[in-house]
Design an enzyme around this catalytic site. Structure first.
Site, PDB file in Angstrom:
ATOM      1  N   HIS A 111      -3.782  -4.285  -4.698  1.00  0.00           N
ATOM      2  CA  HIS A 111      -3.957  -3.667  -3.388  1.00  0.00           C
ATOM      3  C   HIS A 111      -5.365  -3.919  -2.885  1.00  0.00           C
ATOM      4  CE1 HIS A 111      -4.262   0.100  -0.689  1.00  0.00           C
ATOM      5  NE2 HIS A 111      -3.826  -0.931   0.005  1.00  0.00           N
ATOM      6  N   ASN A 164      -5.382   5.949  -1.199  1.00  0.00           N
ATOM      7  CA  ASN A 164      -4.502   6.532  -0.181  1.00  0.00           C
ATOM      8  C   ASN A 164      -3.947   7.886  -0.592  1.00  0.00           C
ATOM      9  OD1 ASN A 164      -4.732   4.679   1.885  1.00  0.00           O
ATOM     10  ND2 ASN A 164      -3.134   3.358   1.079  1.00  0.00           N
ATOM     11  N   GLU A 166      -7.332  -2.298  -6.010  1.00  0.00           N
ATOM     12  CA  GLU A 166      -6.601  -1.446  -6.940  1.00  0.00           C
ATOM     13  C   GLU A 166      -5.595  -2.312  -7.702  1.00  0.00           C
ATOM     14  OE1 GLU A 166      -6.538   2.872  -4.713  1.00  0.00           O
ATOM     15  OE2 GLU A 166      -5.068   1.367  -4.075  1.00  0.00           O
ATOM     16  N   SER A 216       0.821  -1.211   0.000  1.00  0.00           N
ATOM     17  CA  SER A 216       0.000   0.000   0.000  1.00  0.00           C
ATOM     18  C   SER A 216       0.852   1.256   0.000  1.00  0.00           C
ATOM     19  CB  SER A 216      -0.915   0.012   1.228  1.00  0.00           C
ATOM     20  OG  SER A 216      -0.137   0.015   2.420  1.00  0.00           O
TER      21      SER A 216
END
Length: 527
Positions: free
Chosen positions: A157, A207, A169, A136
């Protein structure tokens, strides 16, 4: 439309790693076990490996226990559980993964550890085996940099808990072949997840774009404009977010959230837009990491009492208000006021395009937050916050200018209370709480789309499914108006000229196009 091949099969599924193919998971912590469970339930034989002896066997027991709970809850048939467990095999050595069609890594977030693992795997698995990292915070390109054949390497991810959250992801590194990324997307879709494609840039989609949700709340707290419980309540009950940022970071773990923020900040060469919070750093240093330690921003445990948000006491509603100009994003308010039995007088400028306001009987003006502080106004102004839906929102934040007396503030409080809302009075900071948070999210999303981090659709999908936002930020920006978003950020940038709030070029360009289209529409209506 989905392509179908000559045998009537979904062409995307045809390219996926098949249900009978072996999936290996290396790293058996929470994420590793979750990913293994997803692959197992999808019908794959699963090999579990961990560098620490005995951990793979313990992980297999943990997965078995979770499948037992699914059976107890009626979410899985006993026969399905038994068949799945027969396909689950702990692997003591990496060599036992030789027949894998896909290997997913979920080990320690250290570049050297991951590179060493995949370098070893490359000598073991077949050339057509897909290699994936669940990182991540690290660069997918960097992890693949040590490989002889990086074209088959992708980022997958998953979000925690992997068996429950639908988003994955799919990250393409600099050397990733599109065929490998397509196969990864098809596999994830076949597992019942929603894949989104993104480039290998810091933070990927979620993120990266989610940083302001946490950062603005922390900034508001550091400025002592509102306490954590009030910020959370306003973002939930006015902004429509499922959880407030303080309670969410307590759930995630303050150390985990702070580490991701710091990683993204450092990866962007300490760009001020991603600056970490000193308040959160101190919380981590004190060991108050959230739910897992019994204390974070809030206390936890059987005897803990959650703090209450700041809420104004009951106040009488005014008998009438006067609406001037166009309330734009708050256009629903006059109708709601009338439904509450309060007379609405249409004042000067009604229907015009300039920002409007609500005049209270005592003469104070209620204005939608616009990026300026209420104290900067020459007149008695009370700013009210943005709401996802003014009809349904259960709370509103108000920020009065210093010139606003108690009587005028009570009129404003009573007005919103008459609409069925709790009222939180906060300090007069630019952009209040919801408005500044949403404006920043929209700007980050526009900037990411302009830089080809991901498509607009994938960005909105990722933010809705990955962090449960009530709207995708791009769709939200279109709904509230990009020109207003730009106005909010310009005001914040003027108040804090560090670069943190500087609007992106993507936002400036889109807002200019929006203004031009609006002018053209007015000209056509007038002709």
């Amino acid at each position: 439309m989905t392509a179908i091949d000559a045998n009537g099969r979904d062409a995307a599924a045809r390219d996926a790693v098949g249900p009978g193919d072996v999936v290996a998971v290396v790293g058996t912590g929470t994420m590793g076990q979750g990913i293994a469970q997803v692959a197992l339930v999808a019908g794959h034989p699963v090999r579990l490996h961990d560098a620490v002896p005995g951990r793979a066997q313990e992980a297999a027991k943990g997965i078995s226990a979770r499948l037992d709970r699914l059976v107890e809850k009626g979410r899985m048939e006993p026969s399905q559980r038994d068949a799945a467990l027969k396909r689950l095999h702990p692997a003591a050595e990496l060599a036992e993964l030789a027949d894998a069609a896909l290997v997913v890594e979920a080990v320690l977030e250290r570049l050297d550890v991951k590179q060493a693992l995949f370098t070893a795997l490359e000598e073991i698995v077949s050339r057509d085996c897909l290699l994936a990292t669940n990182t991540s915070s690290l660069s997918v390109t960097a992890v693949a940099g040590a490989l002889k054949h990086p074209g088959r390497f992708v980022g997958l991810h998953f979000f925690n808990p992997a068996p429950l959250l639908p988003l994955v992801e799919v990250v393409s590194g600099h050397a990733t072949h599109e065929a490998a990324a397509a196969r990864a997307r098809a596999t994830v879709a076949a597992w019942g997840k929603t894949p989104v494609s993104c480039a290998d840039l810091p933070g990927f989609i979620v993120n990266r774009i989610a940083r302001p949700f946490y950062a603005e709340a922390l900034r508001i707290h550091e400025e002592r404009a509102a306490d954590p419980a009030t910020v959370d309540a306003v973002l939930r009950e006015s902004g429509g977010f499922a959880m407030g940022p303080f309670e969410l970071t307590d759930l995630i773990g303050q150390d985990v959230n702070e580490a991701v923020t710091r990683s993204v900040w450092e990866s962007f060469f300490q760009d001020p837009k991603f600056t970490p919070s000193l308040a959160q750093r101190r919380l981590v240093e004190s060991g108050r990491l959230g739910r897992k330690t019994g204390r974070g921003w809030f206390p936890y445990g059987s005897e803990a009492t959650a703090p209450s948000p700041r809420t104004a006491p009951p106040a009488p509603a005014p008998g009438s208000v006067t609406v001037h100009g166009d309330l734009a994003q708050a256009a629903a308010l006059p109708g709601l006021v009338e439904e509450a039995g309060i007379a609405v007088v249409r004042g000067e400028g009604a229907g015009e395009t300039r920002p409007g306001w609500i005049e209270l009987p005592g003469g104070a003006r209620l204005c939608l937050a616009d990026g300026t502080a209420a104290g900067e106004a020459e007149t008695a102004v009370i700013h009210f916050d943005l709401a996802l839906d003014y009809a349904r929102s259960g709370r509103i934040a108000l920020a009065p200018a210093p010139t606003v007396g108690d009587a005028a503030l009570r009129e404003a409080v009573g007005l919103f209370q008459a609409l069925g809302k709790q009222v939180s009075v906060v300090a007069g900071i630019p952009g209040l709480i919801v408005a500044r948070t949403v404006a920043m999210l929209v700007d980050f999303a526009l900037d990411a789309a302009a830089r080809d981090v991901a498509s607009a659709d994938d960005i909105d999908t990722a933010m809705r499914l990955g962090v449960n936002y009530p709207r995708g930020p791009l769709a939200w920006g279109e709904e509230i108006g990009l020109d207003w978003v730009l106005t909010v950020l310009d005001g914040l940038h003027k108040a804090c000229p560090t670069g943190r709030y500087a609007p992106s070029q993507a936002l400036r360009g889109r807002a200019a196009a929006e203004r031009a289209a609006a002018r053209k529409s007015r000209q056509e209506d007038a002709s």
